[in-house]
Design a protein around this motif. Structure first.
Motif, PDB file in Angstrom:
ATOM      1  N   PHE A   1      25.802  53.885 -44.198  1.00 17.89           N
ATOM      2  CA  PHE A   1      25.653  54.522 -45.508  1.00 17.89           C
ATOM      3  C   PHE A   1      26.057  53.593 -46.654  1.00 17.89           C
ATOM      4  CE2 PHE A   1      25.236  59.229 -45.001  1.00 17.89           C
ATOM      5  CZ  PHE A   1      25.324  59.314 -43.629  1.00 17.89           C
TER       6      PHE A   1
ATOM      7  N   VAL B   1      17.512  59.612 -46.285  1.00 18.13           N
ATOM      8  CA  VAL B   1      18.420  59.845 -47.412  1.00 18.13           C
ATOM      9  C   VAL B   1      19.253  61.081 -47.080  1.00 18.13           C
ATOM     10  CG1 VAL B   1      18.606  60.219 -49.902  1.00 18.13           C
ATOM     11  CG2 VAL B   1      16.708  58.853 -48.978  1.00 18.13           C
ATOM     12  N   SER B   2      20.459  60.842 -46.587  1.00 13.27           N
ATOM     13  CA  SER B   2      21.301  61.948 -46.128  1.00 13.27           C
ATOM     14  C   SER B   2      21.981  62.667 -47.271  1.00 13.27           C
ATOM     15  CB  SER B   2      22.377  61.427 -45.168  1.00 13.27           C
ATOM     16  OG  SER B   2      21.793  61.086 -43.943  1.00 13.27           O
ATOM     17  N   TYR B   3      22.056  61.998 -48.417  1.00 19.93           N
ATOM     18  CA  TYR B   3      22.811  62.605 -49.511  1.00 19.93           C
ATOM     19  C   TYR B   3      22.241  62.144 -50.839  1.00 19.93           C
ATOM     20  CZ  TYR B   3      26.797  64.159 -52.313  1.00 19.93           C
ATOM     21  OH  TYR B   3      27.589  64.793 -53.223  1.00 19.93           O
TER      22      TYR B   3
ATOM     23  N   THR C   1      29.698  57.278 -41.820  1.00 20.50           N
ATOM     24  CA  THR C   1      29.498  58.554 -42.514  1.00 20.50           C
ATOM     25  C   THR C   1      29.579  58.292 -44.016  1.00 20.50           C
ATOM     26  OG1 THR C   1      31.845  59.085 -42.191  1.00 20.50           O
ATOM     27  CG2 THR C   1      30.296  60.118 -40.690  1.00 20.50           C
ATOM     28  N   LEU C   2      29.098  59.256 -44.767  1.00 10.87           N
ATOM     29  CA  LEU C   2      29.047  59.143 -46.233  1.00 10.87           C
ATOM     30  C   LEU C   2      30.423  58.869 -46.809  1.00 10.87           C
ATOM     31  CD1 LEU C   2      27.523  59.634 -48.959  1.00 10.87           C
ATOM     32  CD2 LEU C   2      28.086  62.055 -48.700  1.00 10.87           C
ATOM     33  N   THR C   3      31.415  59.523 -46.252  1.00 19.14           N
ATOM     34  CA  THR C   3      32.790  59.264 -46.653  1.00 19.14           C
ATOM     35  C   THR C   3      33.630  59.125 -45.400  1.00 19.14           C
ATOM     36  OG1 THR C   3      33.658  61.528 -46.712  1.00 19.14           O
ATOM     37  CG2 THR C   3      32.438  60.797 -48.650  1.00 19.14           C
TER      38      THR C   3
ATOM     39  N   GLU D   1      40.042  65.080 -41.673  1.00 16.80           N
ATOM     40  CA  GLU D   1      38.673  64.546 -41.747  1.00 16.80           C
ATOM     41  C   GLU D   1      37.959  64.520 -40.392  1.00 16.80           C
ATOM     42  OE1 GLU D   1      37.741  61.516 -44.456  1.00 16.80           O
ATOM     43  OE2 GLU D   1      39.603  61.689 -45.604  1.00 16.80           O
ATOM     44  N   THR D   2      38.472  65.259 -39.394  1.00 16.11           N
ATOM     45  CA  THR D   2      37.771  65.344 -38.108  1.00 16.11           C
ATOM     46  C   THR D   2      37.348  66.794 -37.873  1.00 16.11           C
ATOM     47  OG1 THR D   2      39.636  65.986 -36.682  1.00 16.11           O
ATOM     48  CG2 THR D   2      39.385  63.628 -37.168  1.00 16.11           C
TER      49      THR D   2
ATOM     50  N   LEU E   1      21.693  56.455 -31.926  1.00 18.91           N
ATOM     51  CA  LEU E   1      21.359  56.800 -33.314  1.00 18.91           C
ATOM     52  C   LEU E   1      20.151  57.725 -33.329  1.00 18.91           C
ATOM     53  CD1 LEU E   1      21.772  56.352 -36.387  1.00 18.91           C
ATOM     54  CD2 LEU E   1      20.242  54.372 -36.193  1.00 18.91           C
TER      55      LEU E   1
ATOM     56  N   ARG F   1      18.590  61.478 -35.588  1.00 15.52           N
ATOM     57  CA  ARG F   1      18.830  62.553 -36.560  1.00 15.52           C
ATOM     58  C   ARG F   1      18.897  63.913 -35.866  1.00 15.52           C
ATOM     59  NH1 ARG F   1      15.101  61.847 -41.795  1.00 15.52           N
ATOM     60  NH2 ARG F   1      16.891  62.791 -42.820  1.00 15.52           N
TER      61      ARG F   1
ATOM     62  N   ARG G   1      20.593  53.162 -43.696  1.00 19.84           N
ATOM     63  CA  ARG G   1      19.749  52.184 -43.013  1.00 19.84           C
ATOM     64  C   ARG G   1      20.484  51.781 -41.744  1.00 19.84           C
ATOM     65  NH1 ARG G   1      14.725  48.913 -44.002  1.00 19.84           N
ATOM     66  NH2 ARG G   1      14.961  47.239 -42.517  1.00 19.84           N
TER      67      ARG G   1
END
Lengths: 388, 388
Positions: free
Chosen positions: A254, A212-214, A324-326, A125-126, A47, A49, A250
């Motif tokens: 997400f 805060v990624s988004y 991931t966010l989505t 989505e990849t 993990l 960034r 966290r």
């Protein structure tokens, strides 16, 4: 997060690796080659960034048996060594002459017989996070080994969350709940939208988000035009509907939900739209079950909206959520993915109020045997009002 | 940012498009196909954090003449229409049956003759942000049109920043300067490293960052082990060297520099290492000139470190900076990229204090005819001390 970098005990990653290997065996993949931040974090616990820098590719190879092998830039060696991975091969990246191509090819040849097949996620989505030119070079070097699409291998394993994963998503949802509670104070303190966005991100961090990624949102008279724009400096005005949406993180997990607020007394249209969205979400909370398909979730949500005489938004009305966010699946008419127990999903109904004016409502759930369990705190049935 | 989404007046994007078209012509590309957040923002001004969702691919096609064509998911139509792009083709993504493949192929066939060549960045520091399977489908559909590497086209244009771009990077550097000023107060207020990371991000937002795409750092007795890890919950102790590094964003432009702090009185070794790093940076600030190569910057920095009897770090000692956290070139022994006037760069010398213990120092500059101009406020010559 503790002193090491592992979000979970090693056993969680061993379980994931074995689940991938079972899918690989069923689909004829002798190894899996992973390049994305999400897939590599999922398998190793790595993990950082540092993925924000496009300079270096990172690879993890999952053989048919045993532990994954990391083939990574040397700058990541220390962090990867604190994960559960012991076979770590490194090179000094970025290297304009050979940016890991030789090393990766050797590892693939080592773990896959010449007649074998290497799976790479290459479906919806990849994306392959390495230079396309280097990918072609690797494919040539490892021939006659074949390469096949392994999207299903990844999707069928990652989409069902363990109890430990669900706990992490519940944690970040609670952090976002606490930050949304601050929004009325934030808006009253200074209603320029770009300031509201900044203060909302600060509230997420203060409540315990690692980062805060988004953040996105919208604001407009009685509804907003789009939900992906950065914030303008213009002040909020009475009659605006403000929507804030966040993907805070966290421990690498997400949340993804939004909240709507009326600046001053809402119009009847806006109040009614919020009511329709609330009811549509209630319908999905009551009816969604494992064994249904993603398109059934779309049918329930859009059907409930239409039953109230409103127009459902044209995009997807929910999706997967996790590292991931989505994530897949997508609640559209076309997605036939079977919903399974343990999937973490968003319910995201949208209504069209007028051309270019929409309202969107979003909650996060985990799908249990007997239906959805909320991970976000349920939005209030009434559209909250902020008096400036 | 103003009411629209354009960071710059349209003229800036027209200039960029023409510069790309001149490079395309020189290299035999009849169109350029772009898929990355950075390249698409660079050409169109389309700025959104929505890229955080891996669900949807986005495409911009730059023809040999005229304005770019956006081929994008319909959820982005409103925002793209507020940019300078008028030819916008959309589809409802994600679509498991055809996620833009048909639409993109049609556009490429429309603007490139059958005997023509489409350039795609596929070299060092690039990746193709679309499913690999769909890429193969597009390549097949547009045959006999050829596909060639266009990394040089993008690199030679994007690497030289306009005055307007340099102003933006200077702005975000000033924001980070202001946040670094708060670090002593943040640390004294609660010295757990994860809390320090959160508070530092809040300070960046309070100072005016739109968002914080990157924070990393390290802390350890007399130096730190790695520079890419997320923060542990462990408290800082006297004798620790704390390093904080950030890529904060304003109007889509990044800063990327770090600062070191000694918790309590530093050891002689730590003080000396900081002095060596400061002097190495001074050497580069004095000597770097357009016409040198990236490897010359490495030679100057590592040479200055060695001249002080210290050991330079093994990785790159600086890199480009702009619309991503890091851009080419890389200050390594192998990178022969010519440094040009108007390049924005980081100077990032590192010293090895002991096995697994390093110190890194970073500044941001723009290269002028007569040498570097600082964009970050110069770090203090003395290692700053924070008494707990």
């Amino acid at each position: 997060m503790g002193e090491g970098s592992l979000v979970f005990p090693a056993g969680e990653y061993v379980r994931r690796t074995r689940a991938l290997q079972a899918e690989m065996a069923a689909r004829g993949n002798d190894a899996l080659m992973l390049t994305s931040q999400a897939d590599i974090f999922y398998v190793t616990g790595f993990l950082t960034r540092f993925w924000e820098s496009p300079a270096r590719p990172w690879f993890v190879v999952v053989p048919s048996r045993g532990a994954p092998i990391a083939v990574i830039p040397s700058i990541g060696q220390d962090l990867m060594a604190r994960c559960w991975i012991s076979d770590i091969r490194t090179w000094d990246a970025p290297d304009p002459f050979d940016d890991g191509v030789g090393l990766l090819s050797e590892v693939l040849k080592e773990v896959v017989p010449a007649t074998g097949c290497i799976g790479i996620p290459m479906g919806l989505e990849t994306s392959l996070r390495m230079p396309l030119g280097d990918y072609a070079r690797v494919a040539e070097r490892i021939a006659p080994r074949r390469i096949a699409d392994a999207t299903e291998v990844i999707h069928r394993v990652r989409e069902v969350k363990s109890g430990a994963e669900i706990d992490r998503i519940r944690d970040i949802c609670a952090i976002a709940d606490a930050a949304f509670d601050k929004v009325p104070d934030i808006v009253r303190d200074g209603p320029a939208l770009d300031r509201v966005f900044r203060q909302f991100q600060m509230a997420l961090l203060a409540a315990g988000a690692d980062w805060v990624s988004y953040t996105a949102g919208g604001a407009g008279q009685g509804g907003y035009g789009d939900v992906i724009s950065p914030a303008a400096a213009a002040p909020l005005r009475a009659g605006d509907i403000l929507m804030l949406d966040t993907g805070a993180v966290r421990d690498g997990y997400f949340c993804d939900f939004d909240r709507n607020f009326s600046i001053g007394t809402p119009s009847d249209d806006a109040r009614r739209a919020h009511d329709v969205l609330f009811k549509a979400t209630e319908a999905a909370l009551a009816q969604l079950r494992p064994g249904m398909r993603a398109c059934d979730a779309h049918r329930i949500l859009s059907g409930a909206i239409a039953a109230e005489g409103a127009i459902p938004g044209g995009g997807r009305l929910g999706h997967g959520l996790g590292v991931t966010l989505t994530e897949w699946p997508s609640f559209t008419t076309k997605d036939l993915t079977v919903l399974r127990e343990g999937m973490v999903l968003t319910l995201e109904p949208a209504v069209v109020l007028a051309p270019g004016r929409i309202m969107v409502h979003e909650e996060n759930i985990v799908l249990r045997e007997d239906g959805p369990e909320l991970l976000s705190r349920r939005a209030s049935a009434e559209l909250p009002v902020i008096e400036l």
